[in-house]
Design an enzyme around this catalytic site. Structure first.
Site, short mmCIF file in Angstrom:
data_model
loop_
_atom_site.label_atom_id
_atom_site.label_comp_id
_atom_site.label_asym_id
_atom_site.label_seq_id
_atom_site.Cartn_x
_atom_site.Cartn_y
_atom_site.Cartn_z
N PRO A 125 104.18 44.40 -72.71
CA PRO A 125 104.91 45.03 -71.41
C PRO A 125 103.84 46.01 -70.30
O PRO A 125 104.40 47.02 -70.86
CB PRO A 125 105.85 44.94 -71.14
CG PRO A 125 105.66 45.57 -72.33
CD PRO A 125 105.20 44.99 -73.86
N CYS A 126 102.94 45.32 -69.73
CA CYS A 126 101.86 47.22 -69.45
C CYS A 126 102.66 47.10 -68.27
O CYS A 126 102.00 48.73 -67.96
CB CYS A 126 100.12 46.22 -69.27
SG CYS A 126 100.37 44.86 -67.96
#
Length: 192
Positions: free
Chosen positions: A138-139
C-alpha cells in the site's frame, strides 16, 4: 502453469487487473479511464501474459483488492509476491510498507529511518514510484513530508493516493509513529 497470466476484475472504483507468474503476483493495475486503457497498460508492462482464470494466490489478492477498494479491511499477509528482478532495497521498502496498518500513513522520512537509512528518503520515494504491487503493497500509505497525497499512485491509472486514503478513512502519520506500529510497547502504568 508456464509463464505469466492476468485477469481483469470489477471493483468499486472500476475494472482493475492483476498479473502473476509461478512465484506469485507480479503486478496490480488500478483502473484507467476506460477498460481498454487498463488492458493496454497491462500489456505494455507484461506483454507475455495471457488472460486466464486466477490461481488461488491471485484470487486471494483479488478478494483483498476488492474489499479494500470498497472501504473494507484486507489481509494480504498470505499473498505471495514475485520480487524477482526488484532491487533489494526496494524489496525492503515494500516489506515495511506492507506493515503500515489500514487507514494510517507514514512519511518517506519515517520509512527511511525505520530501514536504518535515514538519508535514503529519495530512494524510498523511488521504490514507491516503481511499486508494481499497488494496493497489496500500500504505497498510498507512505507520503512525502507534509502529508502530500495528490500524486498519482503507480500503476494507478487515474486514481490518486488521496482517493485511496479517503477510501480507507486514513489518519495522518502524526497520530502514530512508525516506531509505535512496528515496535509496539505497552504504555507505562501510572501509580494510583
Amino acid at each position: 502453469m508456464l509463464g505469466r497470466a492476468y485477469t481483469i476484475f470489477d471493483t468499486a472504483i472500476g475494472r482493475c487487473a492483476i498479473a502473476w507468474g509461478e512465484a506469485g503476483i507480479v503486478g496490480v493495475q488500478l483502473p484507467e479511464a476506460r477498460e481498454i486503457d487498463t488492458r493496454r497498460r497491462l500489456f505494455h508492462l507484461y506483454p507475455e501474459a495471457r488472460e486466464t482464470r486466477p490461481t488461488p494466490n491471485a484470487e486471494a489478492a483479488i478478494e483483498g483488492v476488492v474489499a479494500l477498494l470498497r472501504g473494507g479491511m484486507a489481509d494480504f499477509a498470505d499473498v505471495m509476491l514475485d520480487m524477482g528482478g526488484i532491487p533489494v532495497f526496494d524489496q525492503r521498502v515494500y516489506q515495511l510498507i506492507r506493515r503500515i496498518p489500514h487507514g494510517e500513513t507514514r512519511t518517506y522520512n519515517e520509512v527511511a529511518a525505520k530501514l536504518g537509512t535515514p538519508s535514503a528518503v529519495r530512494s524510498v520515494a523511488h521504490a514507491l514510484l516503481h511499486n508494481p504491487f499497488v494496493v497489496i503493497v500500500p504505497c498510498h500509505r507512505a507520503l512525502e513530508t507534509g502529508g502530500s497525497a495528490d500524486q498519482m499512485s503507480p500503476h494507478g491509472g487515474l486514481i490518486s493516493k488521496r482517493r485511496l486514503l479517503s477510501i480507507e478513512g486514513a489518519v495522518s502519520s502524526s497520530s502514530k509513529t512508525l516506531m509505535d506500529v512496528l515496535l509496539p510497547i505497552a504504555p507505562p502504568r501510572l501509580p494510583g
